[in-house]
Motif scaffolding. Structure first.
Motif, short mmCIF file in Angstrom:
data_model
loop_
_atom_site.label_atom_id
_atom_site.label_comp_id
_atom_site.label_asym_id
_atom_site.label_seq_id
_atom_site.Cartn_x
_atom_site.Cartn_y
_atom_site.Cartn_z
N LYS A 31 -10.02 -10.74 12.56
CA LYS A 31 -10.11 -11.90 11.67
C LYS A 31 -9.68 -11.53 10.26
CE LYS A 31 -13.43 -15.29 9.87
NZ LYS A 31 -14.85 -15.77 9.93
N GLU A 49 -9.26 -14.80 27.54
CA GLU A 49 -8.73 -15.20 26.24
C GLU A 49 -9.66 -16.17 25.55
OE1 GLU A 49 -4.70 -17.27 24.31
OE2 GLU A 49 -4.80 -16.79 26.46
N GLU A 50 -10.25 -17.10 26.32
CA GLU A 50 -11.15 -18.08 25.73
C GLU A 50 -12.37 -17.40 25.10
OE1 GLU A 50 -8.47 -19.78 28.58
OE2 GLU A 50 -10.00 -18.20 28.82
N ARG A 53 -11.29 -15.54 21.82
CA ARG A 53 -11.00 -16.45 20.70
C ARG A 53 -12.24 -17.21 20.23
NH1 ARG A 53 -5.62 -17.67 19.64
NH2 ARG A 53 -4.08 -16.80 21.08
N SER A 58 -9.48 -22.62 13.93
CA SER A 58 -8.12 -22.90 14.37
C SER A 58 -7.08 -22.15 13.52
CB SER A 58 -7.84 -24.41 14.30
OG SER A 58 -8.06 -24.90 12.99
N ASN A 61 -7.01 -18.58 15.04
CA ASN A 61 -6.45 -18.58 16.39
C ASN A 61 -4.95 -18.84 16.39
OD1 ASN A 61 -8.59 -17.93 18.18
ND2 ASN A 61 -9.50 -19.94 17.80
N TYR A 66 -1.72 -13.57 21.69
CA TYR A 66 -2.59 -13.00 22.72
C TYR A 66 -1.78 -12.63 23.95
CZ TYR A 66 -7.07 -12.20 25.01
OH TYR A 66 -8.15 -11.62 25.63
#
Length: 268
Positions: A31, A49-50, A53, A58, A61, A66
């Motif tokens: 981040k 991946e979900e 993240r 947003s 992301n 990825y």
């Protein structure tokens, strides 16, 4: 702490354990890199991946590229479409990124990669990926590559841990007491190549070279194992009727030629 970990390029090794997980720190560093405007590539192996993240807004992301190895690590479902070549080619493909500027590559995790790749192969690929073979000054500060590697140290022996530690520019070991987490940070000194040749004889306290007079004395010295001219002539031109085998003895200056019985002092 995050700023200091991201100040240098190379491999940043995040060592966690069962009690003290390190994925939260990995995501915090990802981040921070994204907020600094860096290119961020994530090679996801252990979680979806979900899940990775989750917790990012947003704007974060949208900056993450990825590379999913979790869903189909060996490309069995869709051969040649997701990540052809398996984990090794997926790792090498990260070095073929486009664009300029600093780059952060997050590996989640090195432990998963170690279980699917030989340790020497992984170390060689990480070495090339993090550009640790470059001297300081070869890579402009704005184009440095940083590799964040999560490592579950309890899953590996001393050999792989030592090999990865030798590659790391920075090591972070997570631990804690009484429910309070702590991080031990170790910075490795950058390895620099010598910029000029150094004469090893510069500061010696003795001379390695001979003067002309010393060389002549050395050449004229007769060594004790050398044959005299008489001995050479006797060996090269034996006389008629002379035996073919001889014993030549030339007494030394310090030889004791006492003719008496050398054992007469012994009570035998």
């Amino acid at each position: 702490m995050l700023e200091s970990l991201l100040a240098l390029g190379g491999l940043v090794l995040l060592r966690d354990s069962v009690e003290w997980e390190g994925r939260s720190l990995l995501k915090a560093l990802v981040k921070k890199s994204a907020l600094c405007g860096e290119q961020v590539h994530v090679l996801g192996c252990e979680v979806s991946e979900e899940e990775f993240r989750e917790g990012f807004d947003s704007s974060i992301n949208s900056r993450l590229v990825y590379h999913d190895l979790f869903r189909d690590p060996l490309s069995w479902s869709k051969p040649g479409k997701v990540l052809p070549g398996g984990p090794l080619e997926a790792l090498k493909a990260l070095d073929k990124r486009t664009g300029s500027g600093p780059v952060t590559i997050a590996l989640d995790s090195l432990s998963w990669l170690l279980h699917h790749l030989p340790c020497p192969t992984l170390c060689q690929t990480l070495h090339a990926l993090s550009h640790q073979d470059s001297c300081p000054g070869d890579t402009p500060p704005g184009e440095q590559v940083r590799v964040l590697g999560l490592l579950h140290e309890e899953l590996h022996g001393l050999g792989p841990l030592g090999a990865l530690s030798s590659l790391a520019q920075t090591e972070v070991t997570l631990s804690g007491t009484m429910g309070q987490a702590s991080a031990h940070i170790l910075y490795q000194r950058p390895r620099q190549r010598p910029t000029h040749q150094v004469d090893p004889t510069t500061h010696l306290t003795f001379n390695l070279h001979l003067s002309k007079k010393e060389r002549e004395a050395k050449d004229n010295l007769t060594l004790p194992f050398q044959f005299s001219s008489e001995k050479q002539q006797a060996l090269l031109r034996p006389g008629l009727g002379q035996a073919t085998s001889h014993i030549f003895y030339e007494p030394d200056a310090y030889d004791d030629l006492d003719q008496e019985d050398p054992d007469d002092d012994l009570d035998v």
